[in-house]
Design a protein around this motif. Structure first.
Motif, PDB file in Angstrom:
ATOM      1  N   GLY A 197      52.212  33.575  19.785  1.00  0.00           N
ATOM      2  CA  GLY A 197      52.309  32.639  20.898  1.00  0.00           C
ATOM      3  C   GLY A 197      52.605  33.334  22.210  1.00  0.00           C
ATOM      4  O   GLY A 197      52.055  32.977  23.264  1.00  0.00           O
ATOM      5  N   TRP A 198      53.489  34.324  22.161  1.00  0.00           N
ATOM      6  CA  TRP A 198      53.815  35.126  23.361  1.00  0.00           C
ATOM      7  C   TRP A 198      52.576  35.857  23.856  1.00  0.00           C
ATOM      8  O   TRP A 198      52.303  35.901  25.063  1.00  0.00           O
ATOM      9  N   LEU A 199      51.803  36.417  22.939  1.00  0.00           N
ATOM     10  CA  LEU A 199      50.566  37.100  23.315  1.00  0.00           C
ATOM     11  C   LEU A 199      49.620  36.154  24.042  1.00  0.00           C
ATOM     12  O   LEU A 199      49.104  36.473  25.124  1.00  0.00           O
ATOM     13  N   VAL A 200      49.368  34.993  23.471  1.00  0.00           N
ATOM     14  CA  VAL A 200      48.424  34.050  24.066  1.00  0.00           C
ATOM     15  C   VAL A 200      48.889  33.627  25.459  1.00  0.00           C
ATOM     16  O   VAL A 200      48.076  33.521  26.393  1.00  0.00           O
ATOM     17  N   ALA A 201      50.186  33.420  25.628  1.00  0.00           N
ATOM     18  CA  ALA A 201      50.713  32.957  26.909  1.00  0.00           C
ATOM     19  C   ALA A 201      50.719  34.039  27.983  1.00  0.00           C
ATOM     20  O   ALA A 201      50.516  33.746  29.169  1.00  0.00           O
ATOM     21  N   GLU A 202      50.940  35.298  27.594  1.00  0.00           N
ATOM     22  CA  GLU A 202      51.205  36.353  28.578  1.00  0.00           C
ATOM     23  C   GLU A 202      50.117  37.416  28.697  1.00  0.00           C
ATOM     24  O   GLU A 202      50.157  38.229  29.615  1.00  0.00           O
ATOM     25  N   ALA A 203      49.153  37.445  27.792  1.00  0.00           N
ATOM     26  CA  ALA A 203      48.214  38.575  27.756  1.00  0.00           C
ATOM     27  C   ALA A 203      47.366  38.674  29.016  1.00  0.00           C
ATOM     28  O   ALA A 203      47.039  39.781  29.453  1.00  0.00           O
ATOM     29  N   GLY A 204      46.991  37.547  29.615  1.00  0.00           N
ATOM     30  CA  GLY A 204      46.167  37.606  30.820  1.00  0.00           C
ATOM     31  C   GLY A 204      46.840  38.377  31.931  1.00  0.00           C
ATOM     32  O   GLY A 204      46.259  39.292  32.530  1.00  0.00           O
ATOM     33  N   ASP A 205      48.094  38.022  32.233  1.00  0.00           N
ATOM     34  CA  ASP A 205      48.842  38.755  33.256  1.00  0.00           C
ATOM     35  C   ASP A 205      49.001  40.216  32.869  1.00  0.00           C
ATOM     36  O   ASP A 205      48.908  41.111  33.713  1.00  0.00           O
ATOM     37  N   TRP A 206      49.249  40.452  31.599  1.00  0.00           N
ATOM     38  CA  TRP A 206      49.545  41.805  31.126  1.00  0.00           C
ATOM     39  C   TRP A 206      48.353  42.734  31.296  1.00  0.00           C
ATOM     40  O   TRP A 206      48.496  43.862  31.788  1.00  0.00           O
ATOM     41  N   ILE A 207      47.147  42.285  30.910  1.00  0.00           N
ATOM     42  CA  ILE A 207      46.014  43.203  30.995  1.00  0.00           C
ATOM     43  C   ILE A 207      45.514  43.365  32.434  1.00  0.00           C
ATOM     44  O   ILE A 207      44.950  44.398  32.783  1.00  0.00           O
ATOM     45  N   GLU A 208      45.735  42.351  33.288  1.00  0.00           N
ATOM     46  CA  GLU A 208      45.228  42.447  34.663  1.00  0.00           C
ATOM     47  C   GLU A 208      46.150  43.267  35.554  1.00  0.00           C
ATOM     48  O   GLU A 208      45.721  43.777  36.597  1.00  0.00           O
ATOM     49  N   ARG A 209      47.406  43.418  35.152  1.00  0.00           N
ATOM     50  CA  ARG A 209      48.367  44.157  35.964  1.00  0.00           C
ATOM     51  C   ARG A 209      47.987  45.632  36.009  1.00  0.00           C
ATOM     52  O   ARG A 209      47.876  46.282  34.972  1.00  0.00           O
ATOM     53  N   PRO A 210      47.775  46.228  37.201  1.00  0.00           N
ATOM     54  CA  PRO A 210      47.399  47.648  37.257  1.00  0.00           C
ATOM     55  C   PRO A 210      48.505  48.513  36.661  1.00  0.00           C
ATOM     56  O   PRO A 210      49.687  48.318  36.962  1.00  0.00           O
ATOM     57  N   PRO A 211      48.167  49.469  35.797  1.00  0.00           N
ATOM     58  CA  PRO A 211      49.203  50.315  35.196  1.00  0.00           C
ATOM     59  C   PRO A 211      49.831  51.250  36.217  1.00  0.00           C
ATOM     60  O   PRO A 211      49.147  51.764  37.103  1.00  0.00           O
ATOM     61  N   SER A 212      51.140  51.458  36.090  1.00  0.00           N
ATOM     62  CA  SER A 212      51.822  52.372  36.997  1.00  0.00           C
ATOM     63  C   SER A 212      51.397  53.819  36.749  1.00  0.00           C
ATOM     64  O   SER A 212      51.416  54.641  37.662  1.00  0.00           O
ATOM     65  N   ARG A 213      51.062  54.142  35.521  1.00  0.00           N
ATOM     66  CA  ARG A 213      50.474  55.428  35.162  1.00  0.00           C
ATOM     67  C   ARG A 213      49.281  55.142  34.250  1.00  0.00           C
ATOM     68  O   ARG A 213      49.252  54.115  33.580  1.00  0.00           O
ATOM     69  N   PHE A 214      48.352  56.060  34.206  1.00  0.00           N
ATOM     70  CA  PHE A 214      47.217  55.838  33.316  1.00  0.00           C
ATOM     71  C   PHE A 214      46.700  57.173  32.801  1.00  0.00           C
ATOM     72  O   PHE A 214      46.920  58.238  33.393  1.00  0.00           O
ATOM     73  N   ALA A 215      46.043  57.083  31.679  1.00  0.00           N
ATOM     74  CA  ALA A 215      45.387  58.225  31.046  1.00  0.00           C
ATOM     75  C   ALA A 215      44.322  57.645  30.126  1.00  0.00           C
ATOM     76  O   ALA A 215      44.198  56.422  29.996  1.00  0.00           O
ATOM     77  N   LEU A 216      43.557  58.505  29.482  1.00  0.00           N
ATOM     78  CA  LEU A 216      42.684  58.004  28.438  1.00  0.00           C
ATOM     79  C   LEU A 216      43.548  57.643  27.240  1.00  0.00           C
ATOM     80  O   LEU A 216      44.364  58.451  26.786  1.00  0.00           O
ATOM     81  N   THR A 217      43.394  56.443  26.728  1.00  0.00           N
ATOM     82  CA  THR A 217      44.155  56.023  25.559  1.00  0.00           C
ATOM     83  C   THR A 217      43.235  55.940  24.342  1.00  0.00           C
ATOM     84  O   THR A 217      42.047  55.635  24.461  1.00  0.00           O
ATOM     85  N   HIS A 218      43.820  56.192  23.188  1.00  0.00           N
ATOM     86  CA  HIS A 218      43.086  56.060  21.935  1.00  0.00           C
ATOM     87  C   HIS A 218      42.750  54.598  21.680  1.00  0.00           C
ATOM     88  O   HIS A 218      41.659  54.251  21.259  1.00  0.00           O
ATOM     89  N   GLY A 219      43.725  53.712  21.927  1.00  0.00           N
ATOM     90  CA  GLY A 219      43.518  52.277  21.806  1.00  0.00           C
ATOM     91  C   GLY A 219      43.817  51.706  20.433  1.00  0.00           C
ATOM     92  O   GLY A 219      43.996  50.497  20.292  1.00  0.00           O
ATOM     93  N   ASP A 220      43.892  52.566  19.409  1.00  0.00           N
ATOM     94  CA  ASP A 220      44.155  52.101  18.040  1.00  0.00           C
ATOM     95  C   ASP A 220      44.936  53.186  17.297  1.00  0.00           C
ATOM     96  O   ASP A 220      44.617  53.537  16.160  1.00  0.00           O
TER      97      ASP A 220
END
Length: 340
Positions: A197-220
């Motif tokens: 439920g937390w994922l469904v409610a918050e994921a949109g904001d979470w993925i759109e927020r620009p990361p403070s740091r970034f790199a190539l991620t494996h993702g899994d």
């Protein structure tokens, strides 16, 4: 024709593929044995009767299944071939040697010929791993993240652009139906339901927020995607979900899904600290341990996100459902521990 089953990995095909990638080899015969537990692609250990510089054994990874299934996963297949062909050499992460690759224009058919890492063994996501193993993987992941830390050229790669508002809207349009499908497949506890439920409610904001740091991620990044050698060395495999993003998403996903709840509670701080030290040793500066820990906590949503989408994309199997439920159980406990 690019094979979509082990039967297509003939001596003639393998000879041609190896030669196109600079190997002076002639394969006279081949036998194939299925290995691994991949959800989207098939992997086989090939024993080669050959001369020249081909190894005696090699691992072939290829797209299997019907055409619609392969087409659905074509972006992931392109990612993995691209990783070995263009990206791995710019990083310091332990990966298998690639002997050759082949991919169709659509991306729905591919073959990768990779180093056979035996006697190293694949991790078991359901059984989990030890804290020492999780720390070794986290330190290895620093070799993925640190060499091109905050390298803006990642976003110039086709398909690697920053997350857009349209991406958010697409995510939100499919997330709740996929979460409902997961609820229908698995009997969720109250804590697991709260995480979804937390994922469904918050994921949109979470993925759109620009990361403070970034790199190539494996993702899994989890133990099913790691080979553990008898001497303790780790090799990371399955590079189908690479994308630029916050590097702590890899670490939060690894720790929260691959350790038992008790082991994670006792050791997550030390694992994050070991990862941070490895970043520093590889030249990452102006990034404190406190900031790293805060980013770890802020990345815990990666686990339920991957569980919901992974379960939706993969063909349902008994082991697959057990695996996704185990991952959700462990990660929902982490979210409950750290989320107000």
């Amino acid at each position: 024709m690019i094979p979509t089953s082990a039967d297509g990995l003939t001596a003639e095909y393998l000879t041609g593929l190896l030669r196109r990638h600079g190997h002076l080899a002639t394969v006279a015969g081949v036998t194939a044995e299925p290995i691994g537990s991949g959800q989207m692609a098939g992997s086989y250990r090939l024993v080669l009767d050959s001369d020249g510089d081909a190894p005696r054994t090699i691992v072939a990874k290829l797209a299997v299944g019907d055409e619609s299934q392969r087409a659905f996963a074509s972006g992931a297949f392109r990612n993995e071939v691209r990783f070995y062909a263009e990206i791995a050499g710019t990083l310091d992460v332990p990966v298998p040697r690639a002997y050759g690759w082949d991919i169709s224009e659509s991306g729905a058919e591919f073959v990768l010929l990779l180093e056979d890492l035996a006697p190293a063994e694949q991790g078991d996501q359901i059984a989990g791993c030890t804290p020492g193993q999780a720390e070794a993987v986290a330190v290895a992941a620093a070799g993925l993240h640190a060499p091109r830390w905050c390298d803006e050229t990642w976003f110039d790669v086709d398909g690697f652009g920053p997350v857009t508002h349209d991406d958010r809207l697409l995510l939100e349009s499919v997330l709740e139906p996929m979460a409902d499908a997961l609820r229908g497949r698995l009997a969720l506890s109250d804590e697991e339901e709260a995480a979804v439920g937390w994922l469904v409610a918050e994921a949109g904001d979470w993925i759109e927020r620009p990361p403070s740091r970034f790199a190539l991620t494996h993702g899994d990044l989890r133990v099913d995607n790691v080979m553990f050698a008898p001497d303790g060395r780790v090799t990371i495999v399955d590079w189908q979900t690479i994308t630029p993003g916050h590097p702590l998403r890899d670490i939060a996903f690894l720790v929260s899904t691959s350790l038992s709840v008790d082991d994670r509670r006792r050791h997550e701080c030390s694992i994050v600290a070991a990862y941070h030290r490895a970043l520093s040793e590889r030249g990452v500066v102006d990034y404190s341990l406190d900031e790293c820990w805060t980013d770890y906590l802020g990345s815990l949503m990666q686990a339920p996100l991957i569980v919901v989408f992974g379960a939706g994309a993969a063909q349902p199997t008994e082991r697959g459902d057990r695996m996704f439920h185990t991952m959700l159980h462990r990660s929902s406990a982490a979210i409950a521990d750290h989320t107000p």
